[in-house]
Design an enzyme around this catalytic site. Structure first.
Site, PDB file in Angstrom:
ATOM      1  N   LEU A  73       0.758  -1.118  -0.007  1.00  0.00           N
ATOM      2  CA  LEU A  73      -0.138   0.047   0.188  1.00  0.00           C
ATOM      3  C   LEU A  73       0.866   1.263   0.093  1.00  0.00           C
ATOM      4  O   LEU A  73       0.144   2.305  -0.133  1.00  0.00           O
ATOM      5  CB  LEU A  73      -1.031  -0.048   1.206  1.00  0.00           C
ATOM      6  CG  LEU A  73      -1.720  -1.336   1.317  1.00  0.00           C
ATOM      7  CD1 LEU A  73      -2.819  -1.153   2.440  1.00  0.00           C
ATOM      8  CD2 LEU A  73      -2.653  -1.616   0.099  1.00  0.00           C
ATOM      9  N   CYS A  74       2.348   1.216  -0.160  1.00  0.00           N
ATOM     10  CA  CYS A  74       3.127   2.065  -0.147  1.00  0.00           C
ATOM     11  C   CYS A  74       3.102   2.966  -1.622  1.00  0.00           C
ATOM     12  O   CYS A  74       3.400   2.052  -2.552  1.00  0.00           O
ATOM     13  CB  CYS A  74       4.437   1.975   0.393  1.00  0.00           C
ATOM     14  SG  CYS A  74       5.333   3.253   0.918  1.00  0.00           S
ATOM     15  N   HIS A  75       3.015   4.066  -1.830  1.00  0.00           N
ATOM     16  CA  HIS A  75       2.996   4.794  -3.122  1.00  0.00           C
ATOM     17  C   HIS A  75       4.494   4.705  -3.622  1.00  0.00           C
ATOM     18  O   HIS A  75       5.321   4.847  -3.076  1.00  0.00           O
ATOM     19  CB  HIS A  75       2.579   6.041  -3.170  1.00  0.00           C
ATOM     20  CG  HIS A  75       1.103   6.133  -2.771  1.00  0.00           C
ATOM     21  ND1 HIS A  75       0.543   6.412  -1.549  1.00  0.00           N
ATOM     22  CD2 HIS A  75      -0.096   6.186  -3.579  1.00  0.00           C
ATOM     23  CE1 HIS A  75      -0.832   6.367  -1.555  1.00  0.00           C
ATOM     24  NE2 HIS A  75      -1.199   6.383  -2.883  1.00  0.00           N
ATOM     25  N   MET A 110       8.319   6.523   4.969  1.00  0.00           N
ATOM     26  CA  MET A 110       8.596   5.039   4.806  1.00  0.00           C
ATOM     27  C   MET A 110       9.929   4.818   4.141  1.00  0.00           C
ATOM     28  O   MET A 110      10.660   3.885   4.313  1.00  0.00           O
ATOM     29  CB  MET A 110       7.456   4.254   4.234  1.00  0.00           C
ATOM     30  CG  MET A 110       5.999   4.231   5.006  1.00  0.00           C
ATOM     31  SD  MET A 110       6.394   3.777   6.721  1.00  0.00           S
ATOM     32  CE  MET A 110       6.943   1.990   6.493  1.00  0.00           C
ATOM     33  N   GLU A 111      10.267   5.655   3.463  1.00  0.00           N
ATOM     34  CA  GLU A 111      11.297   5.514   2.410  1.00  0.00           C
ATOM     35  C   GLU A 111      12.585   5.726   3.312  1.00  0.00           C
ATOM     36  O   GLU A 111      13.636   4.948   3.496  1.00  0.00           O
ATOM     37  CB  GLU A 111      11.400   6.624   1.223  1.00  0.00           C
ATOM     38  CG  GLU A 111      10.415   5.951   0.150  1.00  0.00           C
ATOM     39  CD  GLU A 111       9.044   6.324   0.402  1.00  0.00           C
ATOM     40  OE1 GLU A 111       8.131   5.564  -0.404  1.00  0.00           O
ATOM     41  OE2 GLU A 111       8.423   6.940   1.402  1.00  0.00           O
ATOM     42  N   ASP A 125      24.498  -8.310   7.920  1.00  0.00           N
ATOM     43  CA  ASP A 125      25.093  -9.302   7.078  1.00  0.00           C
ATOM     44  C   ASP A 125      26.425  -9.210   6.734  1.00  0.00           C
ATOM     45  O   ASP A 125      26.791 -10.615   6.906  1.00  0.00           O
ATOM     46  CB  ASP A 125      24.229  -9.094   5.830  1.00  0.00           C
ATOM     47  CG  ASP A 125      24.435 -10.033   4.469  1.00  0.00           C
ATOM     48  OD1 ASP A 125      24.296 -11.298   4.945  1.00  0.00           O
ATOM     49  OD2 ASP A 125      24.906  -9.618   3.478  1.00  0.00           O
TER      50      ASP A 125
END
Length: 158
Positions: A73-75, A110-111, A125
Protein backbone atom coordinates in the site's frame (compact mmCIF):
# COMPACT_ATOMS: atom_id res chain seq x y z
CA UNK A 1 -8.40 7.17 11.68
CA UNK A 2 -6.49 4.56 9.69
CA UNK A 3 -6.37 5.89 6.13
CA UNK A 4 -5.41 2.53 4.60
CA UNK A 5 -8.77 0.97 5.53
CA UNK A 6 -12.02 1.56 3.66
CA UNK A 7 -15.47 1.83 5.28
CA UNK A 8 -15.71 -1.98 5.42
CA UNK A 9 -12.31 -2.32 7.08
CA UNK A 10 -10.58 -3.61 3.94
CA UNK A 11 -7.04 -2.51 3.13
CA UNK A 12 -6.63 -0.23 0.12
CA UNK A 13 -4.08 2.17 -1.29
CA UNK A 14 -4.94 5.76 -0.38
CA UNK A 15 -5.95 7.86 -3.40
CA UNK A 16 -3.70 10.94 -3.49
CA UNK A 17 -4.88 12.20 -6.89
CA UNK A 18 -6.36 15.42 -5.54
CA UNK A 19 -3.58 16.20 -3.05
CA UNK A 20 -1.35 19.16 -3.81
CA UNK A 21 2.24 18.56 -4.85
CA UNK A 22 4.45 19.96 -2.10
CA UNK A 23 8.03 19.61 -0.86
CA UNK A 24 8.40 16.74 1.58
CA UNK A 25 11.36 15.48 3.56
CA UNK A 26 11.84 12.82 6.22
CA UNK A 27 14.80 11.77 8.34
CA UNK A 28 15.07 8.43 10.13
CA UNK A 29 17.76 6.69 12.12
CA UNK A 30 18.87 3.25 13.23
CA UNK A 31 21.68 1.93 15.37
CA UNK A 32 23.61 -1.33 15.25
CA UNK A 33 25.23 -2.40 18.53
CA UNK A 34 28.19 -4.74 18.21
CA UNK A 35 31.35 -5.89 19.89
CA UNK A 36 33.99 -3.15 20.09
CA UNK A 37 36.34 -5.37 18.05
CA UNK A 38 33.77 -5.56 15.25
CA UNK A 39 33.38 -1.80 15.11
CA UNK A 40 37.15 -1.35 15.16
CA UNK A 41 37.48 -3.74 12.20
CA UNK A 42 34.87 -1.73 10.25
CA UNK A 43 36.41 1.66 11.05
CA UNK A 44 39.94 0.45 10.25
CA UNK A 45 38.76 -0.86 6.86
CA UNK A 46 39.93 -4.37 7.72
CA UNK A 47 36.73 -6.28 6.98
CA UNK A 48 37.42 -9.08 4.48
CA UNK A 49 34.21 -8.29 2.58
CA UNK A 50 35.27 -4.69 1.94
CA UNK A 51 34.07 -1.24 2.97
CA UNK A 52 31.09 -1.99 5.22
CA UNK A 53 29.93 1.64 5.41
CA UNK A 54 30.04 2.09 1.62
CA UNK A 55 28.04 -1.08 0.97
CA UNK A 56 25.49 -0.23 3.68
CA UNK A 57 25.13 3.31 2.29
CA UNK A 58 24.37 2.00 -1.22
CA UNK A 59 21.99 -0.63 0.20
CA UNK A 60 20.09 2.08 2.09
CA UNK A 61 19.78 4.25 -1.02
CA UNK A 62 18.57 1.29 -3.08
CA UNK A 63 16.07 0.36 -0.37
CA UNK A 64 14.58 3.86 -0.32
CA UNK A 65 14.01 3.59 -4.07
CA UNK A 66 12.35 0.15 -3.67
CA UNK A 67 10.13 0.92 -0.67
CA UNK A 68 6.86 0.56 -2.58
CA UNK A 69 7.96 -2.95 -3.65
CA UNK A 70 8.50 -3.94 -0.02
CA UNK A 71 5.71 -2.20 1.92
CA UNK A 72 2.16 -3.04 0.81
CA UNK A 73 0.00 0.00 0.00
CA UNK A 74 3.02 2.33 -0.12
CA UNK A 75 2.97 4.61 -3.17
CA UNK A 76 5.84 4.43 -5.66
CA UNK A 77 7.58 7.78 -5.38
CA UNK A 78 9.90 9.82 -7.56
CA UNK A 79 12.53 10.60 -4.94
CA UNK A 80 14.65 13.64 -5.71
CA UNK A 81 17.21 13.04 -2.98
CA UNK A 82 18.34 10.23 -0.70
CA UNK A 83 21.25 10.58 1.71
CA UNK A 84 22.43 7.81 4.02
CA UNK A 85 25.14 8.58 6.56
CA UNK A 86 26.92 6.08 8.79
CA UNK A 87 29.29 6.79 11.65
CA UNK A 88 30.88 5.09 14.61
CA UNK A 89 29.21 6.05 17.89
CA UNK A 90 31.20 5.24 20.99
CA UNK A 91 33.17 2.00 20.84
CA UNK A 92 30.33 -0.41 20.06
CA UNK A 93 27.73 1.23 17.81
CA UNK A 94 27.13 2.33 14.24
CA UNK A 95 24.68 5.22 13.91
CA UNK A 96 22.76 5.44 10.64
CA UNK A 97 20.82 8.48 9.45
CA UNK A 98 18.71 8.42 6.28
CA UNK A 99 17.12 11.49 4.69
CA UNK A 100 14.70 11.36 1.74
CA UNK A 101 13.26 14.28 -0.24
CA UNK A 102 10.78 14.89 -3.01
CA UNK A 103 8.14 17.19 -4.37
CA UNK A 104 5.05 15.04 -4.37
CA UNK A 105 1.60 14.19 -3.09
CA UNK A 106 2.56 11.87 -0.25
CA UNK A 107 5.26 11.72 2.40
CA UNK A 108 8.63 9.99 2.42
CA UNK A 109 8.69 8.66 5.99
CA UNK A 110 8.55 5.02 4.90
CA UNK A 111 11.39 5.57 2.43
CA UNK A 112 13.62 7.08 5.12
CA UNK A 113 12.76 4.32 7.61
CA UNK A 114 13.36 1.63 4.99
CA UNK A 115 16.71 3.15 4.02
CA UNK A 116 17.91 3.22 7.64
CA UNK A 117 16.61 -0.31 8.30
CA UNK A 118 18.21 -1.89 5.23
CA UNK A 119 21.51 -0.13 5.88
CA UNK A 120 21.44 -1.66 9.38
CA UNK A 121 20.54 -5.10 8.00
CA UNK A 122 23.42 -4.83 5.53
CA UNK A 123 25.87 -4.16 8.35
CA UNK A 124 24.51 -7.20 10.16
CA UNK A 125 24.82 -9.33 7.03
CA UNK A 126 28.38 -8.27 6.33
CA UNK A 127 29.56 -8.71 9.93
CA UNK A 128 27.56 -11.72 11.15
CA UNK A 129 30.47 -14.11 10.60
CA UNK A 130 32.49 -12.30 13.27
CA UNK A 131 29.68 -11.04 15.55
CA UNK A 132 26.33 -12.83 15.64
CA UNK A 133 25.28 -10.91 18.76
CA UNK A 134 24.78 -7.58 16.98
CA UNK A 135 21.54 -5.78 17.82
CA UNK A 136 19.63 -3.45 15.50
CA UNK A 137 17.84 -0.85 17.60
CA UNK A 138 16.15 2.53 17.64
CA UNK A 139 14.80 2.43 14.10
CA UNK A 140 12.65 5.53 14.21
CA UNK A 141 11.49 8.67 12.47
CA UNK A 142 13.42 11.73 13.61
CA UNK A 143 11.74 14.43 11.55
CA UNK A 144 9.15 14.97 8.83
CA UNK A 145 8.54 18.16 6.86
CA UNK A 146 5.77 19.09 4.46
CA UNK A 147 2.36 17.78 3.59
CA UNK A 148 -1.02 18.24 5.22
CA UNK A 149 0.08 17.01 8.63
CA UNK A 150 2.93 19.54 8.74
CA UNK A 151 6.17 19.36 10.69
CA UNK A 152 7.01 16.54 13.10
CA UNK A 153 10.20 16.33 15.14
CA UNK A 154 10.97 13.59 17.64
CA UNK A 155 11.10 14.95 21.16
CA UNK A 156 13.65 13.13 23.30
CA UNK A 157 12.34 11.86 26.62
CA UNK A 158 14.13 13.33 29.65
Amino acid sequence: MLTHLDSQGRAHMVDVTDKATTFREATAEARVRMLPATLQMIVAGEHPKGDVFAVARIAGIQAAKKTSDLIPLCHPLMLTGVKVELSAEGDDCVHITARCKLSGQTGVEMEALTAASVAALTIYDMCKAVDRGMVIEQVRLLEKLGGKSGHYKLEEQA
